[in-house]
Each structure stands twice: as C-alpha cells, then as structure tokens.
Enzyme design. Structure first.
Site, PDB file in Angstrom:
ATOM      1  N   LYS A  56       0.823  -1.218   0.000  1.00 17.62           N
ATOM      2  CA  LYS A  56       0.000   0.000   0.000  1.00 17.62           C
ATOM      3  C   LYS A  56       0.853   1.263   0.000  1.00 17.62           C
ATOM      4  O   LYS A  56       0.640   2.162  -0.795  1.00 17.62           O
ATOM      5  CB  LYS A  56      -0.881   0.092   1.258  1.00 17.62           C
ATOM      6  CG  LYS A  56      -1.911  -0.955   1.437  1.00 17.62           C
ATOM      7  CD  LYS A  56      -2.791  -0.649   2.653  1.00 17.62           C
ATOM      8  CE  LYS A  56      -2.096  -0.582   3.980  1.00 17.62           C
ATOM      9  NZ  LYS A  56      -1.524  -1.838   4.467  1.00 17.62           N
TER      10      LYS A  56
ATOM     11  N   ARG B 166      -9.406   1.237   8.892  1.00 14.00           N
ATOM     12  CA  ARG B 166      -8.941  -0.121   9.175  1.00 14.00           C
ATOM     13  C   ARG B 166      -9.930  -0.892  10.028  1.00 14.00           C
ATOM     14  O   ARG B 166      -9.638  -2.026  10.419  1.00 14.00           O
ATOM     15  CB  ARG B 166      -7.601  -0.052   9.908  1.00 14.00           C
ATOM     16  CG  ARG B 166      -6.417  -0.107   8.950  1.00 14.00           C
ATOM     17  CD  ARG B 166      -5.144  -0.065   9.758  1.00 14.00           C
ATOM     18  NE  ARG B 166      -4.049  -0.638   9.046  1.00 14.00           N
ATOM     19  CZ  ARG B 166      -2.862  -0.040   8.942  1.00 14.00           C
ATOM     20  NH1 ARG B 166      -2.645   1.118   9.497  1.00 14.00           N
ATOM     21  NH2 ARG B 166      -1.892  -0.630   8.282  1.00 14.00           N
TER      22      ARG B 166
ATOM     23  N   ARG C 156      11.983  -5.504   5.453  1.00 12.38           N
ATOM     24  CA  ARG C 156      11.806  -4.132   4.986  1.00 12.38           C
ATOM     25  C   ARG C 156      12.741  -3.163   5.714  1.00 12.38           C
ATOM     26  O   ARG C 156      12.971  -3.284   6.912  1.00 12.38           O
ATOM     27  CB  ARG C 156      10.345  -3.720   5.239  1.00 12.38           C
ATOM     28  CG  ARG C 156      10.011  -2.318   4.822  1.00 12.38           C
ATOM     29  CD  ARG C 156       8.550  -2.151   4.641  1.00 12.38           C
ATOM     30  NE  ARG C 156       7.793  -2.170   5.886  1.00 12.38           N
ATOM     31  CZ  ARG C 156       6.481  -1.948   5.942  1.00 12.38           C
ATOM     32  NH1 ARG C 156       5.794  -1.714   4.845  1.00 12.38           N
ATOM     33  NH2 ARG C 156       5.853  -1.971   7.088  1.00 12.38           N
TER      34      ARG C 156
ATOM     35  N   ARG D 297      11.557  -0.692  11.100  1.00  9.38           N
ATOM     36  CA  ARG D 297      10.484  -0.283  12.008  1.00  9.38           C
ATOM     37  C   ARG D 297      10.386  -1.279  13.157  1.00  9.38           C
ATOM     38  O   ARG D 297      10.547  -2.472  12.948  1.00  9.38           O
ATOM     39  CB  ARG D 297       9.158  -0.257  11.239  1.00  9.38           C
ATOM     40  CG  ARG D 297       8.898   1.059  10.563  1.00  9.38           C
ATOM     41  CD  ARG D 297       7.727   0.998   9.629  1.00  9.38           C
ATOM     42  NE  ARG D 297       6.515   0.408  10.187  1.00  9.38           N
ATOM     43  CZ  ARG D 297       5.344   0.395   9.556  1.00  9.38           C
ATOM     44  NH1 ARG D 297       5.241   0.940   8.361  1.00  9.38           N
ATOM     45  NH2 ARG D 297       4.297  -0.159  10.102  1.00  9.38           N
TER      46      ARG D 297
ATOM     47  N   ARG E  65       0.307  -7.849  13.699  1.00  9.68           N
ATOM     48  CA  ARG E  65      -0.369  -6.910  12.784  1.00  9.68           C
ATOM     49  C   ARG E  65      -1.253  -7.672  11.799  1.00  9.68           C
ATOM     50  O   ARG E  65      -2.354  -7.240  11.478  1.00  9.68           O
ATOM     51  CB  ARG E  65       0.667  -6.071  12.025  1.00  9.68           C
ATOM     52  CG  ARG E  65       1.258  -4.989  12.918  1.00  9.68           C
ATOM     53  CD  ARG E  65       2.588  -4.534  12.405  1.00  9.68           C
ATOM     54  NE  ARG E  65       2.474  -3.769  11.181  1.00  9.68           N
ATOM     55  CZ  ARG E  65       3.462  -3.606  10.309  1.00  9.68           C
ATOM     56  NH1 ARG E  65       4.634  -4.165  10.533  1.00  9.68           N
ATOM     57  NH2 ARG E  65       3.290  -2.888   9.244  1.00  9.68           N
TER      58      ARG E  65
END
Ligand code: AMP
Length: 221
Positions: free
Chosen positions: A17, A94, A133, A168, A179
């Site tokens: 996203k 969300r 990531r 992160r 998550r």
C-alpha cells in the site's frame, strides 16, 4: 471541471500500500495521507497522540478508533480548500467504525469516494516482506527498501538521499504476525463493506512493484 479523485489504498500490512500510494500521489499530485507515518511522527515528537499510541503501534496492535478518526477528520478539513483535487488515504480506514466515520466526514464535506484499491498478496509473502523491509530515516524522502527484493546499493544507506536506513519496531517477525492477526480480525471485514458499495477494485500485489503500479494506473478514471 475535472472531478476530484478520492482513493483509499486497502490491504494487509506488507501488501505494498505505502509504496504504491506514494507513487500514485506523486503521479497525480494528490496529498498522501498515511496514518501509520502520521502516528510514527507523533510518537517521535512525543506529542499527546504519540504517547497514547506508542504501545499499541510497537506491539503490532491497532490504535483506538477515536484517535485515528480525529486525526483524519482534522487532515480532511484542512485539505478541503478551494484548490482541492482529491486525496489518497493509506492505512485508513482499518475498522468498520472508522469506515462509518469516514462516510460521515465525506458526506459533510460533500466528497465522493472514487475507489478502494484492494492490494492482495498471500500471507507468506507478507511476513517475508515485512521482516526484510528497511526505510529511509529522512522523512522528506521515506524511500522503502527490501533486503530480498529491493536491496539498497550500499548496505544501510538510502539510494536516493544517502541517509541511513532503519527497521520499524513493528516489522520484527513477532510484531508483524500480530499486525496480520489484527488485520484479519478487524480490517478484512472492510473488503465486504466496500465490495457491497461497488467501490472495491482488486489489484494483484504479488507482482513487481512497477507492474502493480501499471495495473493501478489502468483502473483509475
Ligand atoms: P502502517 O504504517 O500503516 O503499517 O501502520 C503502523 C501502525 O500504526 C499500525 O500497526 C497501527 O498500530 C497504527 N495505525 C495506522 N493506521 C491505523 C488505523 N487506521 N487504525 C488503527 N491503527 C492504525
């Protein structure tokens, strides 16, 4: 007069996203409202919102609805001036209560949702993408890398601005799994919500980033 474009980027964490929303917002010169980044900035600046949300974010939980709803309400109100061309929402809504709140906000501001881009990828790809990531620490750049699919040229350095890269806190395997579990429980029901309103457009998020981008561009009015 050209109608504005109001898009929601929807999908599980790691679906792509953020990467796609950033590119599309640059291509269409539309403001990119990314709730995750706004919340991380608040945490970094130790604002009231940051203090209230830090524990949720770092453990991979969604933050309480009212906090994000107020944040978005404020952003949309400020945006809706005479040069308004549209918006790109990334990471909001969300939950069903957030989607209902957005519906009311748009009605009050006399805006219509153009579409909800549903970027899809299977769970094993999502976990792998999240835990590999790396992000650019320069918030004006914010480039996203991936140690498997999009390695930086120099280790831990951004290809674009040379700033250091970081992981992160919620991209560790444990937080990433939390998550994804929050996504299935609270966010996935929005797929049906927007499909029933004929707003949902499915996008195959497993392809190369450039191909995903081209597929998105083709679907836009
Ligand atoms: P993201 O950068 O979109 O992956 O978001 C990072 C984290 O910020 C999420 O795991 C949540 O803790 C929080 N967050 C972002 N957007 C929302 C939202 N719309 N509702 C609740 N929590 C959110």
């Amino acid at each position: 007069m050209k109608k504005e474009i109001n898009i929601i980027f929807f999908g599980a964490p790691g679906a792509g996203k953020g990467t796609q929303a950033k590119k599309i917002s640059q291509e269409l010169s539309l403001p990119h409202i990314d709730t995750g980044s706004l919340i991380r900035e608040a945490i970094g600046n130790k604002t009231e919102l940051g203090v209230k949300t830090q524990q949720f974010v770092e453990s991979g939980k969604l933050v309480p609805d009212e906090l994000v709803i107020d944040l978005i309400k404020e952003k949309l109100k400020v945006l809706k001036d005479k040069d308004f061309k549209g918006f790109i929402l990334d990471g909001f809504p969300r939950t069903i209560p957030q989607a209902d709140a957005l519906k009311n906000m748009l009605r009050e501001l006399m805006l219509e949702l153009t579409c909800v881009l549903n970027i899809q990828a299977p769970e094993d790809i999502l976990v792998k993408r999240l835990s590999s990531r790396k992000l650019c620490s320069n918030k004006n750049c914010g480039a996203i890398f991936n140690l498997i699919t999009k390695k930086p040229k120099e280790e831990n350095k951004c290809d674009i601005c040379n700033s250091p890269l970081y992981q992160r806190k919620d991209d560790t395997e444990e937080a990433a799994k939390e998550r994804l579990s929050e996504y299935h429980l609270k966010t996935a029901p929005l797929e049906k919500y927007y499909r029933e309103q004929n707003k949902l457009v499915d996008i195959n998020g497993t392809k190369e980033s450039e191909d995903v981008y081209n597929e998105i561009i083709k679907t836009l009015p």
